[in-house]
Design an enzyme around this catalytic site. Structure first.
Site, PDB file in Angstrom:
ATOM      1  N   ASP A  35       0.836  -1.193   0.000  1.00 20.31           N
ATOM      2  CA  ASP A  35       0.000   0.000   0.000  1.00 20.31           C
ATOM      3  C   ASP A  35       0.875   1.249   0.000  1.00 20.31           C
ATOM      4  OD1 ASP A  35      -2.287  -1.505   0.086  1.00 20.31           O
ATOM      5  OD2 ASP A  35      -2.645  -1.239   2.226  1.00 20.31           O
ATOM      6  N   LYS A  57      -4.286   2.144  -2.212  1.00 20.93           N
ATOM      7  CA  LYS A  57      -5.615   2.745  -2.342  1.00 20.93           C
ATOM      8  C   LYS A  57      -5.654   3.960  -1.431  1.00 20.93           C
ATOM      9  CE  LYS A  57      -7.801  -1.786  -2.847  1.00 20.93           C
ATOM     10  NZ  LYS A  57      -6.648  -2.558  -2.338  1.00 20.93           N
ATOM     11  N   MET A 172     -10.308   7.594   8.547  1.00 20.97           N
ATOM     12  CA  MET A 172     -10.619   8.114   7.216  1.00 20.97           C
ATOM     13  C   MET A 172     -11.837   9.039   7.266  1.00 20.97           C
ATOM     14  SD  MET A 172     -10.031   4.493   5.200  1.00 20.97           S
ATOM     15  CE  MET A 172     -10.995   3.567   6.427  1.00 20.97           C
TER      16      MET A 172
END
Length: 240
Positions: A35, A57, A172
């Site tokens: 990642d 991502k 997030m």
């Protein structure tokens, strides 16, 4: 001949927070699918001849599709390779781990999971606070700030999230926090509830900013960068 996949959790970003098992698996890997948040100095533990493949991502940015990541895991392992799937934080927390596990199981490929330091714990440590306290913060809850579309999830248990005796960690959540804050206040949470923005935890760009539920929207707009961030809510968030 089938290879083997190690899901390795890289922690929040500081390579010193890697576990010994994580370093061992990186050193042994033929292929590392990593990642964005697990790159940089962490990848220095991989063998010089290992194949390094970025499959990161990031919210709001072009990203590898999950189906493509699943296919890469199966294809590389199908050649007999030792594959490390390197995920940030702890891979079991909002890391799409289950989708990749299900793909490997369907293909008959064996795997292991190597846990890591969750970013929530690293954020609390960086802010020099615990996540729990006897009597006033007996419960910790983790929630994601966006669903697969990028919007705030519509099935949130607002009564639980508005509990003033819980420590709530929003993953997030920068883009959707204004909406979440309004919902929490509407559910009875005080706008004066201590809140903390923890961005790029354990990296040189780390930023810790304290405020309240009512001021956090402004803090995010003023102080928030483009790094990964957590928002902590609860009685311990104003402690230093």
């Amino acid at each position: 001949m089938s290879g083997f996949v190690s899901f390795v959790s890289s922690g929040p970003g500081d390579p010193e927070l890697l576990t010994l098992k994580a370093v061992d698996r990186l050193r042994a890997a033929d292929v590392v699918l990593y990642d964005d948040l697990s790159s940089g100095p962490i990848l220095s533990h991989a063998r010089p001849d290992a194949e390094l493949v970025s499959v990161g991502k990031r919210a709001g940015r072009p990203s590898a599709r999950q189906e493509h990541v699943n296919r890469l895991l199966i294809d590389y392992a199908g050649t007999g390779a030792r594959v490390v799937r390197l995920k940030s934080g702890d891979s079991g927390l909002f890391g799409r781990l289950e989708e990749e596990i299900l793909a490997l199981r369907a293909a008959g490929i064996d795997f292991e999971i190597v846990p890591g330091v969750p970013s929530a714990m690293a954020a609390a440590a960086a802010a020099r606070i615990p996540l729990t306290r006897r009597l006033t913060a007996r419960r910790v809850q983790f929630v994601t700030g966006h669903d697969v579309t990028g919007a705030l999830p519509q099935d949130l248990n607002l009564a639980a999230l508005a509990d003033p005796t819980a420590t709530t960690v929003v993953f997030m959540g920068k883009r959707t926090f204004a909406e979440l804050a309004r919902l929490l206040i509407g559910a009875g949470m005080s706008p004066q509830t201590p809140a903390l923005l923890a961005e790029s935890v354990s990296t040189p760009a780390q930023k810790i900013v304290r405020g309240t539920l009512g001021t956090m929207e402004e803090i995010i707009a003023r102080e928030g960068g483009d790094g990964p961030a957590l928002i902590l809510l609860g009685p311990l968030a104003d402690t230093d």
